[in-house]
Design a protein around this motif. Structure first.
Motif, PDB file in Angstrom:
ATOM      1  N   ASP A 149      61.958 -29.909   2.488  1.00  0.00           N
ATOM      2  CA  ASP A 149      61.667 -31.333   2.325  1.00  0.00           C
ATOM      3  C   ASP A 149      61.109 -31.596   0.933  1.00  0.00           C
ATOM      4  O   ASP A 149      60.793 -30.669   0.187  1.00  0.00           O
ATOM      5  CB  ASP A 149      60.699 -31.829   3.403  1.00  0.00           C
ATOM      6  N   VAL A 150      61.004 -32.874   0.594  1.00  0.00           N
ATOM      7  CA  VAL A 150      60.584 -33.275  -0.753  1.00  0.00           C
ATOM      8  C   VAL A 150      59.135 -32.857  -1.036  1.00  0.00           C
ATOM      9  O   VAL A 150      58.814 -32.468  -2.158  1.00  0.00           O
ATOM     10  CB  VAL A 150      60.762 -34.805  -0.939  1.00  0.00           C
ATOM     11  N   VAL A 151      58.276 -32.906  -0.032  1.00  0.00           N
ATOM     12  CA  VAL A 151      56.869 -32.522  -0.229  1.00  0.00           C
ATOM     13  C   VAL A 151      56.770 -31.056  -0.647  1.00  0.00           C
ATOM     14  O   VAL A 151      56.095 -30.713  -1.614  1.00  0.00           O
ATOM     15  CB  VAL A 151      56.038 -32.802   1.045  1.00  0.00           C
ATOM     16  N   ALA A 152      57.483 -30.187   0.073  1.00  0.00           N
ATOM     17  CA  ALA A 152      57.482 -28.759  -0.268  1.00  0.00           C
ATOM     18  C   ALA A 152      58.148 -28.527  -1.618  1.00  0.00           C
ATOM     19  O   ALA A 152      57.698 -27.675  -2.402  1.00  0.00           O
ATOM     20  CB  ALA A 152      58.184 -27.968   0.822  1.00  0.00           C
ATOM     21  N   LEU A 153      59.194 -29.282  -1.918  1.00  0.00           N
ATOM     22  CA  LEU A 153      59.860 -29.169  -3.215  1.00  0.00           C
ATOM     23  C   LEU A 153      58.912 -29.531  -4.347  1.00  0.00           C
ATOM     24  O   LEU A 153      58.818 -28.817  -5.347  1.00  0.00           O
ATOM     25  CB  LEU A 153      61.101 -30.061  -3.256  1.00  0.00           C
ATOM     26  N   ASN A 154      58.194 -30.637  -4.199  1.00  0.00           N
ATOM     27  CA  ASN A 154      57.251 -31.052  -5.239  1.00  0.00           C
ATOM     28  C   ASN A 154      56.160 -30.007  -5.465  1.00  0.00           C
ATOM     29  O   ASN A 154      55.773 -29.746  -6.603  1.00  0.00           O
ATOM     30  CB  ASN A 154      56.639 -32.410  -4.897  1.00  0.00           C
ATOM     31  N   ALA A 155      55.665 -29.400  -4.391  1.00  0.00           N
ATOM     32  CA  ALA A 155      54.651 -28.347  -4.522  1.00  0.00           C
ATOM     33  C   ALA A 155      55.221 -27.142  -5.268  1.00  0.00           C
ATOM     34  O   ALA A 155      54.562 -26.565  -6.141  1.00  0.00           O
ATOM     35  CB  ALA A 155      54.133 -27.937  -3.147  1.00  0.00           C
TER      36      ALA A 155
ATOM     37  N   VAL B  37      68.697 -28.151  -2.281  1.00  0.00           N
ATOM     38  CA  VAL B  37      67.354 -28.459  -2.805  1.00  0.00           C
ATOM     39  C   VAL B  37      67.459 -29.478  -3.936  1.00  0.00           C
ATOM     40  O   VAL B  37      66.696 -30.440  -3.985  1.00  0.00           O
ATOM     41  CB  VAL B  37      66.641 -27.168  -3.287  1.00  0.00           C
ATOM     42  N   PHE B  38      68.411 -29.278  -4.836  1.00  0.00           N
ATOM     43  CA  PHE B  38      68.605 -30.208  -5.953  1.00  0.00           C
ATOM     44  C   PHE B  38      68.840 -31.619  -5.428  1.00  0.00           C
ATOM     45  O   PHE B  38      68.330 -32.600  -5.969  1.00  0.00           O
ATOM     46  CB  PHE B  38      69.791 -29.746  -6.802  1.00  0.00           C
ATOM     47  N   ASN B  39      69.575 -31.729  -4.334  1.00  0.00           N
ATOM     48  CA  ASN B  39      69.892 -33.042  -3.757  1.00  0.00           C
ATOM     49  C   ASN B  39      68.713 -33.699  -3.045  1.00  0.00           C
ATOM     50  O   ASN B  39      68.769 -34.892  -2.762  1.00  0.00           O
ATOM     51  CB  ASN B  39      71.078 -32.930  -2.805  1.00  0.00           C
ATOM     52  N   LEU B  40      67.659 -32.951  -2.763  1.00  0.00           N
ATOM     53  CA  LEU B  40      66.478 -33.561  -2.138  1.00  0.00           C
ATOM     54  C   LEU B  40      65.861 -34.618  -3.046  1.00  0.00           C
ATOM     55  O   LEU B  40      65.325 -35.621  -2.574  1.00  0.00           O
ATOM     56  CB  LEU B  40      65.424 -32.494  -1.809  1.00  0.00           C
ATOM     57  N   ASP B  41      65.915 -34.393  -4.370  1.00  0.00           N
ATOM     58  CA  ASP B  41      65.366 -35.354  -5.327  1.00  0.00           C
ATOM     59  C   ASP B  41      66.161 -35.256  -6.627  1.00  0.00           C
ATOM     60  O   ASP B  41      65.621 -34.965  -7.684  1.00  0.00           O
ATOM     61  CB  ASP B  41      63.880 -35.080  -5.555  1.00  0.00           C
ATOM     62  N   ARG B  42      67.469 -35.456  -6.519  1.00  0.00           N
ATOM     63  CA  ARG B  42      68.391 -35.232  -7.636  1.00  0.00           C
ATOM     64  C   ARG B  42      68.001 -35.994  -8.894  1.00  0.00           C
ATOM     65  O   ARG B  42      68.016 -35.436  -9.986  1.00  0.00           O
ATOM     66  CB  ARG B  42      69.820 -35.595  -7.230  1.00  0.00           C
TER      67      ARG B  42
END
Length: 102
Positions: free
Chosen positions: A28-34, A54-59
């Motif tokens: 998810d985006v939260v884990a990606l941001n961390a 993963v790239f597409n979670l917040d492209r």
């Protein structure tokens, strides 16, 4: 200089770990941001690999980071499902750098 992986699946993480590349799995985006914060704070990491999912979670945000980072090379990699189209990614990147290609 080290490489680091942010993946959406354990198989990719384990495969690259066998090649000596550490990484994390996010969904998810939260884990990606961390994970992104961790990578940007680690000066020893020079290349960041991200699976397409993963790239597409917040492209949009990652694409901006990719174009503006002067220390970190950010690379989108295909996962085991080959879930991205390489040519469209290249076209999008070129368009963002130099403008729309006719």
């Amino acid at each position: 200089m080290k490489m680091f992986l942010i993946s959406d699946n354990i198989d990719t993480q384990m495969g690259l770990r066998l090649a000596g590349i550490e990484g994390v799995v996010v969904h998810d985006v939260v884990a990606l941001n961390a994970a992104l914060e961790q990578v940007f704070n680690d000066e020893s990491i020079g290349i960041l690999l991200l699976t397409s999912v993963v790239f597409n979670l917040d492209r949009e945000r990652i694409q901006e980071m990719k174009l503006s980072s002067n220390r970190l090379l950010i690379v989108e990699i295909s996962d085991r499902h080959k879930s991205h189209d390489v040519q469209s990614m290249i076209d999008d990147t070129i368009s963002k750098i130099i403008g729309e290609v006719v």
